[in-house]
Write a protein that holds these residues in place. Sequence first.
Motif, PDB file in Angstrom:
ATOM      1  N   VAL A 205     -41.913  52.804  14.602  1.00 58.10           N
ATOM      2  CA  VAL A 205     -40.679  52.000  14.675  1.00 58.10           C
ATOM      3  C   VAL A 205     -39.675  52.493  13.639  1.00 58.10           C
ATOM      4  O   VAL A 205     -40.026  52.737  12.479  1.00 58.10           O
ATOM      5  CB  VAL A 205     -40.990  50.510  14.440  1.00 58.10           C
ATOM      6  N   GLU A 206     -38.425  52.621  14.044  1.00 54.11           N
ATOM      7  CA  GLU A 206     -37.337  52.947  13.128  1.00 54.11           C
ATOM      8  C   GLU A 206     -36.324  51.809  13.130  1.00 54.11           C
ATOM      9  O   GLU A 206     -36.066  51.197  14.173  1.00 54.11           O
ATOM     10  CB  GLU A 206     -36.642  54.247  13.551  1.00 54.11           C
ATOM     11  N   VAL A 207     -35.752  51.532  11.968  1.00 57.43           N
ATOM     12  CA  VAL A 207     -34.747  50.468  11.870  1.00 57.43           C
ATOM     13  C   VAL A 207     -33.479  51.013  11.212  1.00 57.43           C
ATOM     14  O   VAL A 207     -33.509  51.987  10.459  1.00 57.43           O
ATOM     15  CB  VAL A 207     -35.266  49.257  11.070  1.00 57.43           C
ATOM     16  N   ALA A 208     -32.361  50.391  11.527  1.00 56.04           N
ATOM     17  CA  ALA A 208     -31.061  50.749  10.958  1.00 56.04           C
ATOM     18  C   ALA A 208     -30.208  49.489  10.917  1.00 56.04           C
ATOM     19  O   ALA A 208     -30.627  48.422  11.396  1.00 56.04           O
ATOM     20  CB  ALA A 208     -30.396  51.841  11.793  1.00 56.04           C
ATOM     21  N   LEU A 209     -29.005  49.606  10.351  1.00 56.39           N
ATOM     22  CA  LEU A 209     -28.083  48.479  10.283  1.00 56.39           C
ATOM     23  C   LEU A 209     -26.819  48.791  11.069  1.00 56.39           C
ATOM     24  O   LEU A 209     -26.327  49.924  11.055  1.00 56.39           O
ATOM     25  CB  LEU A 209     -27.712  48.155   8.833  1.00 56.39           C
ATOM     26  N   LEU A 215     -29.686  44.015  12.032  1.00 57.54           N
ATOM     27  CA  LEU A 215     -30.802  44.952  12.135  1.00 57.54           C
ATOM     28  C   LEU A 215     -30.880  45.545  13.539  1.00 57.54           C
ATOM     29  O   LEU A 215     -30.815  44.822  14.534  1.00 57.54           O
ATOM     30  CB  LEU A 215     -32.118  44.240  11.807  1.00 57.54           C
ATOM     31  N   ILE A 216     -31.014  46.866  13.601  1.00 56.46           N
ATOM     32  CA  ILE A 216     -31.214  47.581  14.867  1.00 56.46           C
ATOM     33  C   ILE A 216     -32.635  48.114  14.873  1.00 56.46           C
ATOM     34  O   ILE A 216     -33.062  48.785  13.919  1.00 56.46           O
ATOM     35  CB  ILE A 216     -30.211  48.745  15.014  1.00 56.46           C
ATOM     36  N   ILE A 217     -33.366  47.828  15.929  1.00 50.25           N
ATOM     37  CA  ILE A 217     -34.760  48.247  16.038  1.00 50.25           C
ATOM     38  C   ILE A 217     -34.894  49.299  17.135  1.00 50.25           C
ATOM     39  O   ILE A 217     -34.504  49.055  18.282  1.00 50.25           O
ATOM     40  CB  ILE A 217     -35.676  47.050  16.360  1.00 50.25           C
ATOM     41  N   LEU A 228     -30.344  45.637  19.288  1.00 53.23           N
ATOM     42  CA  LEU A 228     -29.461  45.095  18.261  1.00 53.23           C
ATOM     43  C   LEU A 228     -29.796  43.621  18.098  1.00 53.23           C
ATOM     44  O   LEU A 228     -29.555  42.817  18.994  1.00 53.23           O
ATOM     45  CB  LEU A 228     -27.997  45.274  18.653  1.00 53.23           C
ATOM     46  N   THR A 229     -30.359  43.255  16.964  1.00 53.82           N
ATOM     47  CA  THR A 229     -30.766  41.874  16.740  1.00 53.82           C
ATOM     48  C   THR A 229     -29.596  41.055  16.199  1.00 53.82           C
ATOM     49  O   THR A 229     -28.534  41.600  15.859  1.00 53.82           O
ATOM     50  CB  THR A 229     -31.929  41.799  15.738  1.00 53.82           C
ATOM     51  N   ASN A 230     -29.797  39.772  16.081  1.00 55.28           N
ATOM     52  CA  ASN A 230     -28.827  38.888  15.442  1.00 55.28           C
ATOM     53  C   ASN A 230     -29.205  38.597  13.995  1.00 55.28           C
ATOM     54  O   ASN A 230     -28.641  37.701  13.372  1.00 55.28           O
ATOM     55  CB  ASN A 230     -28.709  37.571  16.217  1.00 55.28           C
ATOM     56  N   ASP A 231     -30.163  39.355  13.471  1.00 54.25           N
ATOM     57  CA  ASP A 231     -30.631  39.151  12.099  1.00 54.25           C
ATOM     58  C   ASP A 231     -29.842  40.020  11.124  1.00 54.25           C
ATOM     59  O   ASP A 231     -29.809  41.245  11.251  1.00 54.25           O
ATOM     60  CB  ASP A 231     -32.116  39.488  11.980  1.00 54.25           C
ATOM     61  N   ILE A 232     -29.217  39.382  10.163  1.00 57.08           N
ATOM     62  CA  ILE A 232     -28.533  40.099   9.088  1.00 57.08           C
ATOM     63  C   ILE A 232     -29.593  40.538   8.085  1.00 57.08           C
ATOM     64  O   ILE A 232     -30.415  39.739   7.628  1.00 57.08           O
ATOM     65  CB  ILE A 232     -27.489  39.196   8.419  1.00 57.08           C
ATOM     66  N   ALA A 233     -29.595  41.830   7.759  1.00 59.46           N
ATOM     67  CA  ALA A 233     -30.682  42.373   6.937  1.00 59.46           C
ATOM     68  C   ALA A 233     -30.150  43.222   5.798  1.00 59.46           C
ATOM     69  O   ALA A 233     -28.997  43.669   5.790  1.00 59.46           O
ATOM     70  CB  ALA A 233     -31.625  43.194   7.803  1.00 59.46           C
ATOM     71  N   GLU A 234     -31.030  43.435   4.846  1.00 61.14           N
ATOM     72  CA  GLU A 234     -30.800  44.402   3.770  1.00 61.14           C
ATOM     73  C   GLU A 234     -31.827  45.506   3.951  1.00 61.14           C
ATOM     74  O   GLU A 234     -33.027  45.228   4.036  1.00 61.14           O
ATOM     75  CB  GLU A 234     -30.966  43.735   2.400  1.00 61.14           C
ATOM     76  N   LEU A 235     -31.388  46.743   4.012  1.00 60.83           N
ATOM     77  CA  LEU A 235     -32.257  47.872   4.319  1.00 60.83           C
ATOM     78  C   LEU A 235     -32.349  48.808   3.120  1.00 60.83           C
ATOM     79  O   LEU A 235     -31.339  49.203   2.543  1.00 60.83           O
ATOM     80  CB  LEU A 235     -31.716  48.630   5.540  1.00 60.83           C
ATOM     81  N   ARG A 236     -33.578  49.168   2.740  1.00 64.73           N
ATOM     82  CA  ARG A 236     -33.788  50.101   1.638  1.00 64.73           C
ATOM     83  C   ARG A 236     -33.964  51.523   2.176  1.00 64.73           C
ATOM     84  O   ARG A 236     -34.228  51.722   3.358  1.00 64.73           O
ATOM     85  CB  ARG A 236     -35.002  49.683   0.800  1.00 64.73           C
ATOM     86  N   THR A 237     -33.850  52.506   1.288  1.00 56.93           N
ATOM     87  CA  THR A 237     -33.902  53.901   1.718  1.00 56.93           C
ATOM     88  C   THR A 237     -35.253  54.291   2.300  1.00 56.93           C
ATOM     89  O   THR A 237     -35.339  55.237   3.090  1.00 56.93           O
ATOM     90  CB  THR A 237     -33.580  54.836   0.537  1.00 56.93           C
ATOM     91  N   ASP A 238     -36.324  53.582   1.937  1.00 57.56           N
ATOM     92  CA  ASP A 238     -37.646  53.916   2.472  1.00 57.56           C
ATOM     93  C   ASP A 238     -37.908  53.284   3.842  1.00 57.56           C
ATOM     94  O   ASP A 238     -38.994  53.418   4.400  1.00 57.56           O
ATOM     95  CB  ASP A 238     -38.755  53.512   1.497  1.00 57.56           C
ATOM     96  N   GLY A 239     -36.898  52.592   4.396  1.00 53.91           N
ATOM     97  CA  GLY A 239     -37.043  51.984   5.713  1.00 53.91           C
ATOM     98  C   GLY A 239     -37.501  50.541   5.687  1.00 53.91           C
ATOM     99  O   GLY A 239     -37.490  49.869   6.722  1.00 53.91           O
ATOM    100  N   SER A 240     -37.915  50.028   4.530  1.00 54.56           N
ATOM    101  CA  SER A 240     -38.304  48.619   4.442  1.00 54.56           C
ATOM    102  C   SER A 240     -37.052  47.752   4.426  1.00 54.56           C
ATOM    103  O   SER A 240     -35.961  48.207   4.065  1.00 54.56           O
ATOM    104  CB  SER A 240     -39.154  48.357   3.199  1.00 54.56           C
ATOM    105  N   PHE A 241     -37.199  46.486   4.795  1.00 59.97           N
ATOM    106  CA  PHE A 241     -36.032  45.614   4.912  1.00 59.97           C
ATOM    107  C   PHE A 241     -36.408  44.171   4.640  1.00 59.97           C
ATOM    108  O   PHE A 241     -37.579  43.790   4.707  1.00 59.97           O
ATOM    109  CB  PHE A 241     -35.416  45.727   6.318  1.00 59.97           C
TER     110      PHE A 241
END
Length: 356
Positions: A205-209, A215-217, A228-241
């Motif tokens: 799985v890959e995620v982006a903003l 969050l985009i899954i 494209l989700t409706n979840d507002i997220a914070e994404l780190r460089t290692d892919g965790s969020f």
Amino acid sequence: MYTPADFTGESETDFAGKSPFHRQLYLFLREWFSDSATFCLHTSGSTGTPKEIIVRKEQMLQSAKGTCDFFHLKKGDKALLCLPLEYIAGKMMVVRALYAGLDIHPVEPDGHPLIRTDIPFDFAAMVPLQVYNSLQAEKEKQRLSQIKHLIIGGGAIDETLDAALREFPNSIYSTYGMTETLSHIALRSISGTGVSSYYTPFPTVEVALSEDNRLIINAPLIADQPLLTNDIAELRTDGSFRIIGRIDNVINSGGIKIQIEEVEHVLHPFITGNFAITSIPHPKLGEAIVLLIEQPDDPVYVEKTIRQLLPRHQQPLLIYVVEAIPQTGNGKIDRSAVKQLAKKINLSSPTTGYMH
């Protein structure tokens, strides 16, 4: 031990008569073992009208593979099924059992799934309320600690519950996912040495903003298109969020945007019982923040706590006491119903709120 033949014949097997929940499981397996390559799912409706989606069974098996591989689940491991089969979480517990050959134990879904079984399970999935209730009785708490791998989903885990589970000896994870992703696509450890406030996606799985931080899954094995989700997220460089809130749970009050989940997060440790933040139309502010709360022990304490913890622009303009906070079938706050309830109360008796 049952085989596919037990669920494809013209007559029902004795399995279906064991309990109403067994019958639901029988009907699910009957559909699973049918000739159709697809499966019909329904979203929970926690933020709007439930919708129907069609997925391939192979995609559900790929989702099961991700979980089973992560937890190294193998044939004969004992799994607890205590979630409603109307929703994806319960369905996927069954699919994981089918994929890995797990020994699945159906227990009627309720708030105390461990009260009637003392089996040391290798794997279980629960909603936060079930876990919280299990912590209140010593026998259930002990049984909870004996589950080798426990995943918790279907709703937010507040700080109090998070802290209570941190020192448990077993492997406990919070999950992130939805019907459209066929259950979870990321996990967050809440016990042991790897505790984190960020979710780590599965390797496939890959995620982006998006531009507005949604969050985009991209999970090609389980979904044909990026989601494209409706979840507002914070994404780190290692892919965790980490999830900050939902874009449809933003209240615009007097030109200031307030994230509902952030306000609830601040209040949860200090207000006992169920409550929800929502809004009603307001002629001056556009939207006014409203707190719906089930009968509090001390209304004065609630109001005082709100004034101490929240900045002025996040404080509810009105507080309405209600009999029950509307929820979906899988235990989430039904945001649409909560908003309608607040609007209905305000229209019928606009001066009954006790905070101004």
